[in-house]
Design a protein around this motif. Structure first.
Motif, PDB file in Angstrom:
ATOM      1  N   ILE A   1      26.293  60.395  84.803  1.00 47.85           N
ATOM      2  CA  ILE A   1      26.581  60.348  84.460  1.00 47.85           C
ATOM      3  C   ILE A   1      26.303  58.910  83.667  1.00 47.85           C
ATOM      4  N   ASP A   2      26.158  57.589  84.541  1.00 50.49           N
ATOM      5  CA  ASP A   2      25.112  56.383  84.722  1.00 50.49           C
ATOM      6  C   ASP A   2      24.659  56.893  83.423  1.00 50.49           C
TER       7      ASP A   2
ATOM      8  N   PRO B   1      33.722  60.764  76.971  1.00 48.59           N
ATOM      9  CA  PRO B   1      35.369  61.396  77.093  1.00 48.59           C
ATOM     10  C   PRO B   1      35.187  61.962  78.761  1.00 48.59           C
ATOM     11  N   LEU B   2      36.370  61.825  79.193  1.00 47.05           N
ATOM     12  CA  LEU B   2      36.268  61.786  81.146  1.00 47.05           C
ATOM     13  C   LEU B   2      36.219  63.977  81.145  1.00 47.05           C
ATOM     14  N   LYS B   3      36.554  64.618  79.936  1.00 41.80           N
ATOM     15  CA  LYS B   3      36.710  65.579  79.910  1.00 41.80           C
ATOM     16  C   LYS B   3      34.741  66.398  80.543  1.00 41.80           C
ATOM     17  N   ILE B   4      33.960  65.108  80.051  1.00 41.59           N
ATOM     18  CA  ILE B   4      33.125  65.544  79.860  1.00 41.59           C
ATOM     19  C   ILE B   4      32.328  65.040  81.741  1.00 41.59           C
ATOM     20  N   CYS B   5      32.849  64.008  81.788  1.00 40.45           N
ATOM     21  CA  CYS B   5      32.530  63.472  83.282  1.00 40.45           C
ATOM     22  C   CYS B   5      32.568  64.938  84.212  1.00 40.45           C
TER      23      CYS B   5
ATOM     24  N   GLN C   1      30.055  63.843  72.924  1.00 44.79           N
ATOM     25  CA  GLN C   1      31.188  64.436  71.987  1.00 44.79           C
ATOM     26  C   GLN C   1      31.739  65.576  73.299  1.00 44.79           C
ATOM     27  N   ALA C   2      33.165  65.745  73.565  1.00 42.70           N
ATOM     28  CA  ALA C   2      33.909  66.478  74.137  1.00 42.70           C
ATOM     29  C   ALA C   2      33.808  67.861  73.270  1.00 42.70           C
ATOM     30  N   ASP C   3      32.750  68.803  73.105  1.00 43.76           N
ATOM     31  CA  ASP C   3      32.518  69.656  72.826  1.00 43.76           C
ATOM     32  C   ASP C   3      31.083  70.336  73.915  1.00 43.76           C
TER      33      ASP C   3
END
Length: 555
Positions: free
Chosen positions: A65-66, A77-81, A7-9
């Motif tokens: 990330i993988d 979410p791209l933000k997490i990466c 999740q984005a949080d």
């Protein structure tokens, strides 16, 4: 099978019915913190500190990330990466180096160095600017600047090196190191390079953390100060050093309330270091840090490091520091101080993998919910003070009937009954005619009872929180926890550790927690479970009336 939702949080939801539960939970714990453990979905959170520890232990952001992409139900979410890459890249962007007795703070990014120079908190520690990327630092501020920088979100990679200390040849003998113990020693030492020499080794109780510590001693071959939790642990360290190295007894000193020997290898308690006549007096025994030319300091159960020892540790950053622990969790939230002053996590080995190899016991964990005694239920509901409600629920007299059934179920199996409240433990001790060990008992008498338990002369021991730490009772196969310290995850880890040591016969143990149903105690028990679930243990919740069903309890 996809079982994660990222999740984005920065939280990760993990469905526990995954056939890869053990492997995935073990990998998640390498770079995130377990936050919630409802029955079917566990919640992990990526934090800056969890990322910095992951980076320091050699993990790469792309590998994380993988992994998340592979097991995630939905697109990450791209933000997490970006956050994962940012946090992990921050470890190593600042370095402490030393050349010709000059300590230097160096940054790969001139903008970050500019930001650091503007910080009022850091200005007392910064000396002359060398260039846009580096500044001189006073040697005595090596620890303090690391503490301040991590508060600003910039962990420092300390490669300024270490003093050798007074040389002392230490040769291992009569011990065959397991593969993970050898890996742990090398992960800390790193061939003697500047990148090694300080940090944490995280291994469960019963896996041989003491042997790992002795293995590190044999690598650095220097005078060593060992700090541990109690007198029993001091004696255990001494016994292990004598039996597993060629160091003669006359070179090993004990530094406790009873005896104060300072020798090339000195083993002391945290209690004696923090002893003082009154709250305004000096800690007179802190001088132990300067008594000899120590080349290595070992902090046993580093998650219990007292604040005054933190302060002293900030001043001895030129000495190699090894922290040994089963859990990075601190109840006071000072994990960042452990990271900056003792060092980052250098090695971690999942509990369940150790269990699969037979190096620790297979453990079944149960929470048994007990009704509140009818004669105190009205009193409980009328109470307004939450601490008093918690204690009343913890001391629920109905627990004795449950203990009786569990002892019948595990007849003749070495069993520990562990609790927080002395009056409750005295009542249990009297009811079952079992010896009781508390802080009031002399160390000589404690050791006698521990030895009789080890020899099988005693099958049941009732113990207070003095047995939480560094007690070697390898044959204990059942632990019944009747009360604890609110929601302490570290205490849960230590108490589970009492039954984790491998057994001579069937390598199986049981860990029971008795909890009063629908009470403050039940609320706090949810927090205590977090640690066990994080290590991959399934936590079974049962009604007290089911505990006579032996088939269920051993399923």
């Amino acid at each position: 099978m996809s079982c994660l939702i990222v999740q984005a949080d920065s939280t990760i939801l993990f469905e526990t019915n995954s056939p890869q539960y053990v492997e995935i939970s073990a990998y998640l714990s390498l770079f995130s913190d377990l936050m919630k453990t409802p029955e079917h979905v566990h919640t992990y959170k990526i934090t800056p500190l969890s990322m910095w520890n992951a980076s320091a232990s050699g993990m790469k952001s792309q590998d994380i990330i993988d992994f998340l992409k592979k097991h995630s139900k939905f697109e990450i979410p791209l933000k997490i990466c970006k956050e994962i890459q940012m946090y992990m890249n921050r470890y190593g962007i600042l370095r402490l180096e030393k050349n010709n007795d000059q300590l230097t703070l160096i940054s790969r990014d001139s903008e970050i160095m500019k930001q650091i120079r503007k910080s009022k908190a850091l200005q007392p520690y910064l000396q002359d600017q060398i260039d846009n990327f580096s500044s001189k630092i006073n040697l005595v501020h090596r620890g303090l600047i690391k503490q301040e920088l991590i508060q600003l979100g910039f962990p420092v990679e300390d490669i300024a090196g270490y003093l050798s200390g007074e040389r002392l040849q230490i040769q291992l003998s009569n011990v065959n190191l397991r593969d993970y113990q050898t890996d742990a020693i090398e992960a800390f030492y790193q061939g003697g390079k500047k990148t090694g020499g300080s940090g944490l080794i995280v291994l469960p109780c019963g896996s041989g953390k003491t042997i790992v510590g002795i293995g590190v001693m044999s690598k650095v071959n220097c005078e060593t100060l060992i700090l541990t939790t109690n007198v029993t642990s001091v004696k255990q360290w001494k016994r292990e050093i004598l039996t597993k190295t060629d160091v003669p007894e006359e070179l090993i000193g004990e530094y406790t309330g009873d005896i104060k020997q300072v020798k090339p290898i000195t083993i002391a308690t945290y209690q004696i270091l923090t002893h003082r006549k009154n709250k305004n007096a000096d800690f007179i025994h802190m001088e132990l840090f300067k008594k000899r030319d120590w080349g290595l300091i070992i902090y046993d159960e580093v998650h219990l490091l007292p604040a005054p020892v933190f302060r002293e540790t900030a001043t001895i950053q030129a000495t190699r520091r090894l922290g040994l622990t089963a859990t990075l969790i601190r109840e006071d939230g000072r994990e960042e101080d452990v990271f900056s002053l003792v060092g980052p996590k250098r090695f971690y080995f999942p509990w369940k993998q150790l269990e699969q190899h037979g190096w620790i016991s297979k453990v079944e964990c149960y929470e048994i919910r007990v009704d509140l005694s009818s004669d105190v239920i009205d009193q409980y509901h009328q109470m307004e003070n939450q601490k008093n409600k918690f204690r009343l629920a913890s001391e629920n007299p109905m627990k004795i009937n449950v203990i009786k059934q569990l002892l019948k179920l595990h007849a003749e199996i070495p069993t520990l009954i562990i609790g927080q409240y002395i009056n409750q433990l005295k009542e249990i001790s009297n009811h079952f005619q079992a010896p009781l060990i508390t802080g009031e008992l002399s160390h000589t008498e404690r050791d006698r009872l521990y030895n009789e338990f080890k020899e099988g002369e005693i099958k049941l021991l009732v113990v207070s929180k003095v047995a939480n730490f560094a007690i070697d009772l390898p044959d204990a196969a059942v632990a019944i926890q009747v009360s604890g310290s609110f929601g302490s995850r570290q205490e849960e880890a230590q108490r589970l550790g009492r039954v984790l040591r491998p057994k001579k016969s069937k390598n199986q143990a049981h860990f029971y927690t008795l909890v009063t149903r629908d009470s403050k105690e039940q609320e706090f028990s949810l927090k205590r479970q977090l640690f066990l679930v994080e290590q991959g243990y399934q936590y079974h919740i049962l009604d007290a009336r089911h505990i006579t069903n032996k088939e269920l309890l051993t399923s």
